[in-house]
Write a protein that holds these residues in place. Sequence first.
Motif, PDB file in Angstrom:
ATOM      1  N   GLU A   1      14.188   3.086   0.424  1.00 44.90           N
ATOM      2  CA  GLU A   1      15.182   3.624   1.358  1.00 44.90           C
ATOM      3  C   GLU A   1      14.813   5.014   1.865  1.00 44.90           C
ATOM      4  N   ASN A   2      14.103   5.792   1.019  1.00 50.89           N
ATOM      5  CA  ASN A   2      13.708   7.139   1.432  1.00 50.89           C
ATOM      6  C   ASN A   2      12.421   7.142   2.251  1.00 50.89           C
ATOM      7  N   GLY A   3      11.866   5.929   2.527  1.00 47.39           N
ATOM      8  CA  GLY A   3      10.661   5.841   3.341  1.00 47.39           C
ATOM      9  C   GLY A   3       9.372   5.938   2.558  1.00 47.39           C
ATOM     10  N   LEU A   4       9.430   6.285   1.277  1.00 44.70           N
ATOM     11  CA  LEU A   4       8.229   6.407   0.451  1.00 44.70           C
ATOM     12  C   LEU A   4       7.882   5.075  -0.198  1.00 44.70           C
ATOM     13  N   LYS A   5       6.604   4.945  -0.577  1.00 41.84           N
ATOM     14  CA  LYS A   5       6.131   3.760  -1.283  1.00 41.84           C
ATOM     15  C   LYS A   5       5.823   4.109  -2.731  1.00 41.84           C
ATOM     16  N   SER A   6       5.870   3.101  -3.563  1.00 41.28           N
ATOM     17  CA  SER A   6       5.497   3.296  -4.969  1.00 41.28           C
ATOM     18  C   SER A   6       3.990   3.113  -5.140  1.00 41.28           C
ATOM     19  N   SER A   7       3.530   3.139  -6.400  1.00 44.88           N
ATOM     20  CA  SER A   7       2.100   2.962  -6.667  1.00 44.88           C
ATOM     21  C   SER A   7       1.638   1.528  -6.420  1.00 44.88           C
ATOM     22  N   GLY A   8       2.577   0.578  -6.374  1.00 39.03           N
ATOM     23  CA  GLY A   8       2.199  -0.822  -6.182  1.00 39.03           C
ATOM     24  C   GLY A   8       1.647  -1.483  -7.429  1.00 39.03           C
ATOM     25  N   LEU A   9       1.871  -0.874  -8.598  1.00 36.10           N
ATOM     26  CA  LEU A   9       1.353  -1.431  -9.858  1.00 36.10           C
ATOM     27  C   LEU A   9       2.458  -1.980 -10.758  1.00 36.10           C
ATOM     28  N   GLY A  10       3.703  -1.800 -10.357  1.00 37.72           N
ATOM     29  CA  GLY A  10       4.816  -2.201 -11.227  1.00 37.72           C
ATOM     30  C   GLY A  10       4.863  -3.702 -11.469  1.00 37.72           C
ATOM     31  N   LEU A  11       4.819  -4.511 -10.378  1.00 43.54           N
ATOM     32  CA  LEU A  11       4.898  -5.956 -10.540  1.00 43.54           C
ATOM     33  C   LEU A  11       3.614  -6.518 -11.145  1.00 43.54           C
ATOM     34  N   ALA A  12       2.467  -5.896 -10.861  1.00 45.84           N
ATOM     35  CA  ALA A  12       1.227  -6.329 -11.508  1.00 45.84           C
ATOM     36  C   ALA A  12       1.312  -6.127 -13.021  1.00 45.84           C
ATOM     37  N   PHE A  13       1.960  -5.035 -13.429  1.00 43.38           N
ATOM     38  CA  PHE A  13       2.170  -4.782 -14.855  1.00 43.38           C
ATOM     39  C   PHE A  13       3.071  -5.870 -15.455  1.00 43.38           C
ATOM     40  N   VAL A  14       4.137  -6.219 -14.749  1.00 45.03           N
ATOM     41  CA  VAL A  14       5.055  -7.256 -15.240  1.00 45.03           C
ATOM     42  C   VAL A  14       4.323  -8.591 -15.373  1.00 45.03           C
ATOM     43  N   GLN A  15       3.448  -8.877 -14.420  1.00 48.35           N
ATOM     44  CA  GLN A  15       2.698 -10.129 -14.462  1.00 48.35           C
ATOM     45  C   GLN A  15       1.789 -10.198 -15.698  1.00 48.35           C
ATOM     46  N   GLU A  16       1.172  -9.094 -16.060  1.00 51.84           N
ATOM     47  CA  GLU A  16       0.322  -9.073 -17.251  1.00 51.84           C
ATOM     48  C   GLU A  16       1.148  -9.220 -18.527  1.00 51.84           C
ATOM     49  N   VAL A  17       2.333  -8.622 -18.558  1.00 50.17           N
ATOM     50  CA  VAL A  17       3.228  -8.775 -19.709  1.00 50.17           C
ATOM     51  C   VAL A  17       3.638 -10.240 -19.859  1.00 50.17           C
TER      52      VAL A  17
ATOM     53  N   ALA B   1       5.676 -10.417   3.091  1.00 46.42           N
ATOM     54  CA  ALA B   1       5.265  -9.764   1.843  1.00 46.42           C
ATOM     55  C   ALA B   1       5.366 -10.679   0.626  1.00 46.42           C
ATOM     56  N   LEU B   2       5.949 -11.861   0.783  1.00 53.15           N
ATOM     57  CA  LEU B   2       6.176 -12.724  -0.380  1.00 53.15           C
ATOM     58  C   LEU B   2       4.876 -13.150  -1.050  1.00 53.15           C
ATOM     59  N   THR B   3       3.832 -13.397  -0.263  1.00 58.49           N
ATOM     60  CA  THR B   3       2.564 -13.866  -0.839  1.00 58.49           C
ATOM     61  C   THR B   3       1.722 -12.730  -1.411  1.00 58.49           C
ATOM     62  N   ARG B   4       2.097 -11.478  -1.128  1.00 61.81           N
ATOM     63  CA  ARG B   4       1.274 -10.347  -1.575  1.00 61.81           C
ATOM     64  C   ARG B   4       1.999  -9.444  -2.573  1.00 61.81           C
ATOM     65  N   ILE B   5       3.191  -9.849  -2.970  1.00 60.84           N
ATOM     66  CA  ILE B   5       4.056  -8.949  -3.715  1.00 60.84           C
ATOM     67  C   ILE B   5       3.470  -8.564  -5.074  1.00 60.84           C
ATOM     68  N   PHE B   6       2.587  -9.437  -5.662  1.00 57.25           N
ATOM     69  CA  PHE B   6       2.011  -9.143  -6.972  1.00 57.25           C
ATOM     70  C   PHE B   6       0.627  -8.505  -6.880  1.00 57.25           C
ATOM     71  N   GLU B   7       0.150  -8.222  -5.672  1.00 56.92           N
ATOM     72  CA  GLU B   7      -1.144  -7.568  -5.534  1.00 56.92           C
ATOM     73  C   GLU B   7      -1.071  -6.123  -6.017  1.00 56.92           C
ATOM     74  N   ARG B   8      -2.142  -5.662  -6.644  1.00 59.80           N
ATOM     75  CA  ARG B   8      -2.181  -4.271  -7.079  1.00 59.80           C
ATOM     76  C   ARG B   8      -2.170  -3.346  -5.859  1.00 59.80           C
ATOM     77  N   PHE B   9      -1.428  -2.270  -5.963  1.00 62.24           N
ATOM     78  CA  PHE B   9      -1.315  -1.210  -4.949  1.00 62.24           C
ATOM     79  C   PHE B   9      -0.569  -1.657  -3.688  1.00 62.24           C
ATOM     80  N   TYR B  10      -0.040  -2.906  -3.704  1.00 62.56           N
ATOM     81  CA  TYR B  10       0.758  -3.321  -2.540  1.00 62.56           C
ATOM     82  C   TYR B  10       2.211  -2.940  -2.790  1.00 62.56           C
ATOM     83  N   SER B  11       2.788  -2.226  -1.841  1.00 63.48           N
ATOM     84  CA  SER B  11       4.154  -1.727  -2.028  1.00 63.48           C
ATOM     85  C   SER B  11       4.886  -1.720  -0.700  1.00 63.48           C
ATOM     86  N   LEU B  12       6.193  -1.912  -0.774  1.00 62.99           N
ATOM     87  CA  LEU B  12       7.061  -1.840   0.401  1.00 62.99           C
ATOM     88  C   LEU B  12       7.790  -0.508   0.392  1.00 62.99           C
ATOM     89  N   PRO B  13       8.090   0.046   1.557  1.00 64.03           N
ATOM     90  CA  PRO B  13       8.798   1.336   1.619  1.00 64.03           C
ATOM     91  C   PRO B  13      10.220   1.227   1.076  1.00 64.03           C
TER      92      PRO B  13
END
Length: 481
Positions: free
Chosen positions: A429-445, A415-427
């Motif tokens: 602890e509760n098994g759910l995924k996020s929207s995958g936009l958090g790190l993309a937002f940080v990258q734009e900031v 996942a290291l090479t894809r971690i900043f892709e939009r909508f890419y998310s890792l599960p």
Amino acid sequence: MRIGMRLLLGYFLIVAIAAWFVLSIFVQEVKPGVRRATEGTLIDTATLLAEVGRGDLLAGNAQNGRLAQAFSRLNERPFRANIGGIHKVRNEYHVYMTDAQGRVVFDSTGKGIGEDYSRWNDVWLTLRGEYGARSTQVNPDDPQSTVMYVAAPITEQGKIIGALSVGKPNSAMAPVIHRSERRILWAGAALLGIALLIGLVVAWWINRSISTLSRYADSVTHDTPLPLPDPGSSELRKLAQALENMRIRLEGKNDIEHYVHALTHELKSPLAAVRGAAEILAEQPPPQIAARFIDNILVQNARMQSLVEKLLEQAKLENRVEIVPEPVNLEALFTRLGDARSATLSAKNITLVHQSLPLRVDGDEDLLEQALGNLLDNAIDFTPEGGRIVLAAREVSQRVQLSVTDSGSGIPDYALTRIFERFYSLPRENGLKSSGLGLAFVQEVARLHHGDIHLRNLEAGGVEATLTLHRPFTQLQTERT
């Protein structure tokens, strides 16, 4: 051929033509100028010696008069002079005096006494009251053996009774002429060298600025485009801004298609869940089962709403070209981030530690708070109960690094090479995924602050997310009470 080289060649050609034109005029004027100056000196000398020799001519004893005695002593006296590097060791004047008929009555060399010089221009014109001068070759086979003669009249009671001529070899002026020409040529060569050096510097600067813009334009096709460069010129700065506007518009068109595909893909799962729950509810199941599927519909609806809101926020951020920087107190920012998440931290018994210097950076406070909040939320999601998270700010090489370090399991290698892709998310602890936009937002900031974001796994476990800011910063003075 590169534009910088073309400009250099054109500039150097113009300078070379101008230098050749000026130098040629100087060189062409050196010899006549020196001879004109020498002729002026000869006129003064002849006029002076004519007054000295007038008495000798009137006395009829010019061969043994005052003028002859003076030249005799002059030839016996040692003579040495250093005139600007040119050594003079002998008297170079040739002086002769004629009577009213042009016959030589005195010659400083003793050779022409008694000869008729009335046909020489210097004597002929002077005896007739005109300005007399001539230049004659001593050796007919040697064009460099010319001697310049200038005559002055000898008068008595307003009547011309003779002429006195002073001559000087043109070869005596050759060292002065050659030295002047040599210095002019050296100065011209130095001028061309300086012009070439200046041209090389200008060409290097132009090539460097254009190469910077070219690298920036090429990076538009990459996932992480370079920050907008500052070429250092108003014209090139306008070109850079035009490229930035073009990049934004092109990315906007490409992102619309990408967003549509990504949003469609992300909405498939919640829409399928809502449709399945609706189909079951249409069969009027027991109240307990119906309540469970109604809750599922509400959860999926909230998920879709959150996804759309974050996507709109991401698109709005990516369309921004620049920010209006304001001073941001990092200690106060860290405190607000911790207070806003105190309940979540307490629920998982996670310890949040601040390790920051008293720094103030120039940036957009809201965007920095959102970006660090996203990094902190990720750290909380991936940190097990009883873990530890560290918020730190440090100065490194005239830059400020803001880091969020957790004690979780780290990021998988795949996942290291894809971690900043939009909508890419890792599960989580509760098994759910996020929207995958958090790190993309940080990258734009980070882009808007002319910085970057980097994530790395720690050897002891966990992840360190580092947001580097290139904006100016100042150290706050600790207040004393």
